[in-house]
Write a protein that holds these residues in place. Structure first.
Motif, mmCIF file in Angstrom:
data_model
loop_
_atom_site.group_PDB
_atom_site.id
_atom_site.type_symbol
_atom_site.label_atom_id
_atom_site.label_comp_id
_atom_site.label_asym_id
_atom_site.label_seq_id
_atom_site.Cartn_x
_atom_site.Cartn_y
_atom_site.Cartn_z
ATOM 1 N N ARG A 227 0.835 -1.203 0.000
ATOM 2 C CA ARG A 227 0.000 0.000 0.000
ATOM 3 C C ARG A 227 0.868 1.250 0.000
ATOM 4 N NH1 ARG A 227 -5.223 -0.357 0.077
ATOM 5 N NH2 ARG A 227 -6.276 -2.235 0.822
ATOM 6 N N VAL A 228 0.381 2.307 -0.675
ATOM 7 C CA VAL A 228 1.091 3.582 -0.758
ATOM 8 C C VAL A 228 0.217 4.659 -0.124
ATOM 9 C CG1 VAL A 228 2.212 5.242 -2.266
ATOM 10 C CG2 VAL A 228 2.101 2.844 -2.946
ATOM 11 N N PRO A 229 0.547 5.112 1.077
ATOM 12 C CA PRO A 229 -0.242 6.188 1.697
ATOM 13 C C PRO A 229 -0.024 7.507 0.962
ATOM 14 C CG PRO A 229 1.681 5.671 3.041
ATOM 15 C CD PRO A 229 1.662 4.670 1.929
ATOM 16 N N SER B 182 -6.293 13.014 2.974
ATOM 17 C CA SER B 182 -7.500 13.255 2.174
ATOM 18 C C SER B 182 -7.603 12.320 0.980
ATOM 19 C CB SER B 182 -7.533 14.710 1.696
ATOM 20 O OG SER B 182 -6.414 14.991 0.885
ATOM 21 N N ARG B 183 -6.664 11.372 0.863
ATOM 22 C CA ARG B 183 -6.679 10.477 -0.288
ATOM 23 C C ARG B 183 -6.612 9.026 0.177
ATOM 24 N NH1 ARG B 183 -2.394 13.966 -3.842
ATOM 25 N NH2 ARG B 183 -3.867 15.495 -4.654
ATOM 26 N N ASP C 30 1.319 -3.155 -7.350
ATOM 27 C CA ASP C 30 1.942 -4.459 -7.578
ATOM 28 C C ASP C 30 3.364 -4.506 -7.027
ATOM 29 O OD1 ASP C 30 -0.344 -5.368 -8.829
ATOM 30 O OD2 ASP C 30 0.328 -4.771 -10.818
ATOM 31 N N LEU C 31 4.167 -3.490 -7.336
ATOM 32 C CA LEU C 31 5.556 -3.448 -6.872
ATOM 33 C C LEU C 31 5.871 -2.032 -6.420
ATOM 34 C CD1 LEU C 31 7.137 -5.488 -9.790
ATOM 35 C CD2 LEU C 31 7.174 -6.205 -7.408
ATOM 36 N N LEU C 32 6.554 -1.910 -5.283
ATOM 37 C CA LEU C 32 6.849 -0.590 -4.732
ATOM 38 C C LEU C 32 8.288 -0.535 -4.242
ATOM 39 C CD1 LEU C 32 6.001 2.236 -3.614
ATOM 40 C CD2 LEU C 32 5.334 1.048 -1.500
ATOM 41 N N TRP C 33 9.020 0.479 -4.723
ATOM 42 C CA TRP C 33 10.297 0.867 -4.108
ATOM 43 C C TRP C 33 9.979 2.119 -3.301
ATOM 44 C CZ3 TRP C 33 14.776 3.800 -6.887
ATOM 45 C CH2 TRP C 33 15.812 4.026 -5.970
ATOM 46 N N ARG C 34 9.738 1.941 -2.017
ATOM 47 C CA ARG C 34 9.215 3.026 -1.192
ATOM 48 C C ARG C 34 10.210 4.183 -1.083
ATOM 49 N NH1 ARG C 34 4.847 2.666 1.821
ATOM 50 N NH2 ARG C 34 4.906 0.383 1.804
ATOM 51 N N VAL D 297 9.062 4.726 -6.426
ATOM 52 C CA VAL D 297 8.813 4.138 -7.743
ATOM 53 C C VAL D 297 7.756 3.047 -7.590
ATOM 54 C CG1 VAL D 297 9.776 2.704 -9.593
ATOM 55 C CG2 VAL D 297 11.082 4.643 -8.709
ATOM 56 N N VAL D 298 6.753 3.092 -8.466
ATOM 57 C CA VAL D 298 5.686 2.090 -8.492
ATOM 58 C C VAL D 298 5.739 1.371 -9.839
ATOM 59 C CG1 VAL D 298 3.179 1.782 -8.645
ATOM 60 C CG2 VAL D 298 4.156 3.275 -6.875
ATOM 61 N N VAL D 299 5.652 0.044 -9.803
ATOM 62 C CA VAL D 299 5.564 -0.754 -11.027
ATOM 63 C C VAL D 299 4.243 -1.504 -10.999
ATOM 64 C CG1 VAL D 299 6.601 -2.585 -12.422
ATOM 65 C CG2 VAL D 299 8.075 -1.015 -11.121
#
Length: 336
Positions: free
Chosen positions: A249-251, A255-256, A262-266, A270-272
């Motif tokens: 998950r990406v916070p 307000s969102r 699928d893939l996250l380099w926090r 970067v999101v893939v």
């Protein structure tokens, strides 16, 4: 029986070196002047970059020396001059001294020849010139306020460390502020003994438990064979494996929503996303575009790879991910 809280012991360094907190380290680097050096154990260039980036203060320009695999001081200096010339070309025509004002420290013939090269799209590098002249003029053209040169030095191999140590000493003699970083305190033998005088060890708080906890199970979606294949390919890659988590998950703020990707380099933001056929049609297609927008304005770079691409050429998909990672974290030259 009640158990009283034990007092928290004062943290000590792992050696007899005096210690610096991250804030103190940042302050020392900001105050470095031309020709000064700072030697720090217990941290590398990536960790230093995070410490400097965590501050709202204006930080100095810095360049990380690419010295891996270079066996001589001459080779390290040649690579450094190549990198400085590449940075100067990227900053053309915004060079200090081009106007030739009174009191300019620029060397006229070098500046004229360098400007001609840069205007033609060539790096201002002249291998027949004295290295000391090239070095001084490139530093001046890039940042007249001073450039800090940073090098990761191998603490376990004197043979591999010697070229980097000697190159840093040369740079300091020729007017640059330099920082030598050791991941661990090296032994007091040559060439380390030349730089350990005045060295410090950096003290940092332990990483949060969620970072230190390693879950051995796959986090790919159980129903997605493509996710599992890509996750396994990344896990076996020395560069990409430590970076990405799957099905995370990406916070995005209070307000969102916090979308699951699928893939996250926090750390690199970067999101893939791995897209099946359903992602080509509305309403999924429109929802994806809106989510890409929300991730973008939150500072995330989104790469979309189709399931077909990952199935037919998995290595090409991995290389696309690697390209995006290197766009976020350039290899060799790091300047802020």
């Amino acid at each position: 029986m009640a158990i009283a809280d034990e007092p928290v012991p004062h943290r000590q360094g792992t050696s007899s070196l005096p210690t610096l907190s991250p804030a103190e380290l940042r302050g020392r680097i900001l105050r470095l002047e031309a020709g000064e050096r700072l030697v720090v154990a217990g941290i590398g260039s990536e960790g230093l970059g995070r410490i400097l980036a965590a501050s709202d203060e204006a930080v100095c320009s810095r360049l990380v020396l690419a010295n891996d695999g270079l066996r001589t001081t001459e080779a390290v200096l040649d690579r450094l001059l190549d990198d400085l010339a590449a940075v100067a070309l990227a900053r053309w025509p915004c060079w200090h001294g081009r106007e030739g004002g009174v009191g300019s420290r620029s060397h006229g013939p070098w500046l004229k020849a360098a400007a001609k090269h840069a205007a033609a799209g060539r790096r201002p590098r002249f291998r027949r010139a004295a290295k000391s002249l090239e070095f001084a003029q490139l530093l001046l053209a890039i940042d007249p306020a001073g450039l800090v040169l940073v090098a990761d030095v191998d603490p376990a191999s004197p043979v591999r460390a010697a070229p980097a140590v000697e190159a840093l000493e040369w740079c300091a003699r020729h007017g640059a502020a330099v920082v030598a970083l050791f991941s661990a305190v090296p032994p007091h033998v040559p060439p380390y003994d030349r730089v350990l005088y005045g060295a410090h060890e950096v003290l940092r708080d332990p990483a949060p438990v969620e970072v230190r906890f390693i879950d051995p199970r796959s986090r790919a979606h159980h129903a997605s064979a493509v996710e599992r294949r890509v996750e396994a390919a990344l896990a076996s890659d020395p560069e990409l494996g430590p970076l990405f988590s799957c099905n995370a998950r990406v916070p995005l703020g209070p307000s969102r929503t916090a979308p699951r990707v699928d893939l996250l380099w926090r750390e690199g933001r970067v999101v893939v996303e791995l897209d099946g056929p359903e992602h080509r049609r509305d309403p999924t297609f429109s929802a994806d575009r809106h989510r890409d927008y929300e991730l973008l304005v939150a500072g995330y770079l989104v790469l979309r790879i189709t399931n077909e691409q990952a199935e037919t050429d998995l290595q090409r998909a991995v290389e696309k991910i690697r390209d995006v990672v290197r766009l976020r974290r350039p290899m060799g030259v790091t300047i802020r």
